[in-house]
Enzyme design. Structure first.
Site, short mmCIF file in Angstrom:
data_model
loop_
_atom_site.label_atom_id
_atom_site.label_comp_id
_atom_site.label_asym_id
_atom_site.label_seq_id
_atom_site.Cartn_x
_atom_site.Cartn_y
_atom_site.Cartn_z
N GLU A 59 94.45 13.87 121.76
CA GLU A 59 94.19 12.84 122.76
C GLU A 59 92.99 13.14 123.64
O GLU A 59 92.65 14.31 123.86
CB GLU A 59 95.43 12.69 123.67
CG GLU A 59 96.62 12.15 122.92
CD GLU A 59 97.86 11.97 123.79
OE1 GLU A 59 98.61 11.03 123.52
OE2 GLU A 59 98.08 12.75 124.72
N CYS A 89 88.24 13.68 129.98
CA CYS A 89 89.08 14.87 129.83
C CYS A 89 89.21 15.14 128.33
O CYS A 89 89.80 14.34 127.59
CB CYS A 89 90.42 14.58 130.49
SG CYS A 89 91.55 15.97 130.42
N CYS A 101 99.03 23.97 121.55
CA CYS A 101 98.60 25.13 122.34
C CYS A 101 99.49 26.31 121.99
O CYS A 101 100.68 26.13 121.77
CB CYS A 101 98.72 24.80 123.84
SG CYS A 101 97.99 26.05 124.91
N CYS A 127 103.18 27.27 128.90
CA CYS A 127 103.39 27.07 130.33
C CYS A 127 104.57 26.10 130.47
O CYS A 127 104.60 25.06 129.82
CB CYS A 127 102.13 26.51 130.98
SG CYS A 127 100.72 27.60 130.69
N CYS A 133 104.19 22.25 131.29
CA CYS A 133 103.16 21.48 130.57
C CYS A 133 103.71 20.92 129.27
O CYS A 133 104.28 21.66 128.46
CB CYS A 133 101.96 22.37 130.30
SG CYS A 133 100.73 21.60 129.24
N CYS A 149 97.66 14.81 133.98
CA CYS A 149 97.62 16.25 133.65
C CYS A 149 98.95 16.70 133.09
O CYS A 149 99.99 16.47 133.70
CB CYS A 149 97.43 17.08 134.92
SG CYS A 149 95.85 16.94 135.64
#
Ligand code: SAH
Ligand code: SF4
Length: 436
Positions: free
Chosen positions: A122, A135, A142, A146, A149, A409
């Protein structure tokens, strides 16, 4: 995956899958997007052009690709007519495929994109009064987990290639209609395909191209003025590809975006930070999010490898960090986790101890389905921000953008990967049991 190989990343991190620099296409043609100029030149030579021609054509191609945003060789009016089909037989100028484009009520736009080998990722565009920020994603998924997230719940599928990274910027400019038009008064040898002019062919081009001035992104003219490497993934775990892509974005003869308008956000991959400053030189943002080992170990698990002190020292050593170009410390506001007044005082103490030219960006936690945290109350955020601000450090609260389309975010996560690892493991176990 046939198109990936293992890449070793400097520092004590595990190798992650990454694409080869040129992913072979099924039709045998090579995608030029994302390749540095010398590589384009070498490919032209390999395909049969003599060195002088290859140099000239590479320069022209680079200009058409990155300055003009052209995707068809036929539109390259300064190329000999016979050369255009010759190029089209061997090369393409790609873009990530758009699967879905969404528009938020606050103007934020999110695109679900797809790589040529079928993986989704994205990118998000956030317009403001005086700027427009893209962004950009660096990885599909990933490796880090975290806990607040959404991307962290995905496994890492693979690193994005330089073409797929710079391709996001190209696509955004396509969508925003922001490629410069041809110069109104082409100079000698510099026809750019203005209607009514005769395309200048090869011989007139010997020596140099002489196009219009390199484009410059300006807040007054264009929508896309800034780039943040804050989409999916950890950019410093895909260092080479991110560097190569950003160099294309910063190239004065291409997209020509100033390094001052680009920010790279890292969760704290300490061994790569010095190289980031030296080889890319963009603004740095650091996802700090906690001021004690206990809390940071929990919510940003890379902290167990590279602790807060090491991280802040790397920030203090970051080349080009000074008062004019301060380091941004991102701090997600999680209710009863990291948001006390004592945390705010400790944050100030740490930033002072390392004498950091810093600003603190307080990010209200953006919830996603299945997340275990709540966002701090507005009063708590105000109090936290006030303490940092009173110490002389700017601490704005970031307004969440695009929440209604899951573009804020930490909300990025492609639909293809909705299941958590635990869920997948459970399902695999159930399937095995069922099959037995
Ligand atoms: N991997 C990089 C860059 C991508 S994340 C990094 O971690 O810095 C971009 C920013 O969004 C980071 O500061 C990240 O910590 C923050 N973030 C992640 N999930 C969030 C959430 N649910 N709410 C608010 N911010 C979040
Ligand atoms: Fe990865 Fe950044 Fe999300 Fe952490 S916050 S899981 S490093 S994308």
């Amino acid at each position: 995956m046939p198109d990936t190989t293992l890449m070793t990343i400097p520092g004590q991190v595990d190798p992650v899958p990454t694409s080869r620099d040129i992913t072979p296409r099924s039709d045998g043609r090579v995608d030029l997007l994302g390749l540095p100029r010398p590589r384009i030149r070498a490919l032209l030579e390999e395909a049969g052009l003599d060195p002088k021609q290859a140099k000239l054509r590479a320069k022209q191609l680079f200009h058409w690709l990155y300055h003009r945003g052209v995707t068809e060789f036929d539109a390259m009016t300064d190329m000999a007519k016979t050369l255009r089909p010759w190029l089209a037989e061997r090369f393409v100028i790609g873009r990530p495929e758009v699967v879905e484009a969404q528009h938020s009520s606050d103007g934020t736009r999110k695109w679900l994109l797809k790589t040529s080998d079928g993986h989704e990722f994205e990118m998000v565009f956030i317009p403001d009064d005086d700027r427009g920020t893209l962004c950009v994603s660096s990885q599909i998924g990933c490796t880090l987990n975290c806990t607040f997230c959404h991307t962290g719940t995905m496994r890492l599928v693979r690193n994005l290639t330089p073409g797929e990274i710079v391709g996001q910027v190209m696509l955004a400019r396509d969508s925003l209609g922001e490629w410069p038009k041809a110069s109104a008064s082409p100079r000698a040898g510099g026809d750019l395909g203005q209607p009514g002019t005769t395309p200048t062919e090869t011989p007139a081009f010997a020596g140099d191209h002489d196009h219009d001035e390199p484009g410059e992104y300006r807040a007054d003219g264009r929508l896309l003025t800034n780039i943040v490497m804050m989409g999916m993934g950890e950019p410093l775990y895909n260092f080479d590809n991110v560097r190569d892509a950003l160099q294309l974005v910063m190239d004065g003869e291409g997209l020509a975006l100033s390094k001052r308008r680009i920010t790279l956000s890292t969760s704290g991959v300490v061994p790569m930070m010095a190289r980031c400053g030296e080889e890319i030189g963009v603004n740095l943002a650091v996802s700090l999010h906690a001021v004690t080992k206990e809390v940071r170990d929990e919510i940003v698990p890379i902290n167990r490898k590279y602790g807060i002190e090491e991280l802040l020292q790397a920030c203090a050593d970051y080349p080009s960090a000074n008062n004019a170009r301060r380091i941004t410390f991102e701090y997600v506001m999680l209710k009863d986790k990291n948001d006390s007044d004592a945390d705010a005082h400790e944050l100030v103490r740490l930033l002072r101890q390392y004498d950091l030219p810093a600003k603190v960006n307080l990010i209200p936690f953006n919830p996603w389905s299945g997340s275990i945290y709540e966002c701090s109350t507005p009063e708590r955020i105000r109090s936290f921000s006030g303490i940092v601000f009173d110490a002389g450090i700017s601490a704005p609260v970031r307004t969440p953008r695009g929440r209604d389309i899951d573009a804020a975010c930490g909300q990025l996560k492609t639909s293809a990967e909705k299941k958590s690892r635990a869920q997948r493991d459970r399902e695999a176990a159930e399937n095995e049991t069922a099959a037995a």
